[in-house]
Design an enzyme around this catalytic site. Structure first.
Site, PDB file in Angstrom:
ATOM      1  N   GLU A 176      37.647  19.777 -41.273  1.00  0.00           N
ATOM      2  CA  GLU A 176      36.299  19.582 -40.742  1.00  0.00           C
ATOM      3  C   GLU A 176      36.318  19.569 -39.215  1.00  0.00           C
ATOM      4  OE1 GLU A 176      32.727  16.584 -41.849  1.00  0.00           O
ATOM      5  OE2 GLU A 176      34.617  15.614 -41.259  1.00  0.00           O
ATOM      6  N   SER A 233      50.689  27.884 -29.255  1.00  0.00           N
ATOM      7  CA  SER A 233      51.691  28.032 -30.298  1.00  0.00           C
ATOM      8  C   SER A 233      51.795  26.780 -31.149  1.00  0.00           C
ATOM      9  CB  SER A 233      53.058  28.328 -29.676  1.00  0.00           C
ATOM     10  OG  SER A 233      54.049  28.340 -30.683  1.00  0.00           O
ATOM     11  N   ARG A 273      39.425  16.060 -43.384  1.00  0.00           N
ATOM     12  CA  ARG A 273      38.826  15.731 -42.089  1.00  0.00           C
ATOM     13  C   ARG A 273      39.424  16.564 -40.964  1.00  0.00           C
ATOM     14  NH1 ARG A 273      34.946  14.509 -44.587  1.00  0.00           N
ATOM     15  NH2 ARG A 273      34.507  12.390 -45.218  1.00  0.00           N
TER      16      ARG A 273
END
Length: 152
Positions: free
Chosen positions: A95, A118, A92
């Site tokens: 995604e 960063s 997820r």
């Protein structure tokens, strides 16, 4: 001694087994060494090297083997594990970045200019927020902006 990912994996497993056996949370371990929970958990799972002092403190609390205490201090290779990407929670996050990554980049560039956030110099926190539709996971990433510096 050359890097051996099996040592880090064994150390992470020993830490987790002892943590569970002793009824301790990741947050409790982080508090024991005075570190942020996300950083401490990542270190104890093998993604960051710990100082000798921190490794010894955790080792004493969890009754870890000397090999594990040494492994916690080693500089890791931070490589992607393809098998881990199929874990539903980790997937997820992939995604999320696939969908929102370009928007994050556009918004960062709009507000800061040409550069990056960063991941080396950042603070990460995971918390819970109650919501009428069910508990919400709140992940905060506070990363330093690094502008690109093109050669003269």
């Amino acid at each position: 001694m050359a890097y051996n990912p099996a040592l880090r994996e064994h150390a992470a497993n020993e830490v987790d087994e002892q943590r569970i056996a002793k009824g301790l949370t990741w947050r409790a371990l982080a508090e024991h060494i005075g570190r942020p929970p996300a950083w401490a958990t990542a270190a104890l799972l093998g993604s960051h090297p710990m100082s000798a002092e921190d490794a010894e403190k955790v080792g004493e609390l969890l009754e870890l083997s000397p090999e594990t205490i040494r492994a916690l201090q080693r500089q890791p290779y931070r490589t992607a594990d393809a098998a881990m990407a199929s874990d539903p929670t980790i997937y997820r996050f992939h995604e999320l970045l696939a969908v929102y990554g370009p928007a994050f980049k556009a918004l960062i560039h709009e507000q800061f200019g040409d550069g990056i956030m960063s991941a080396i110099n950042c603070n990460v926190d995971v918390s819970r927020r109650e919501h009428p539709d069910g508990a919400r996971v709140v992940v905060s990433i506070d990363g330093k902006f690094l502008p690109y510096q093109w050669g003269a």
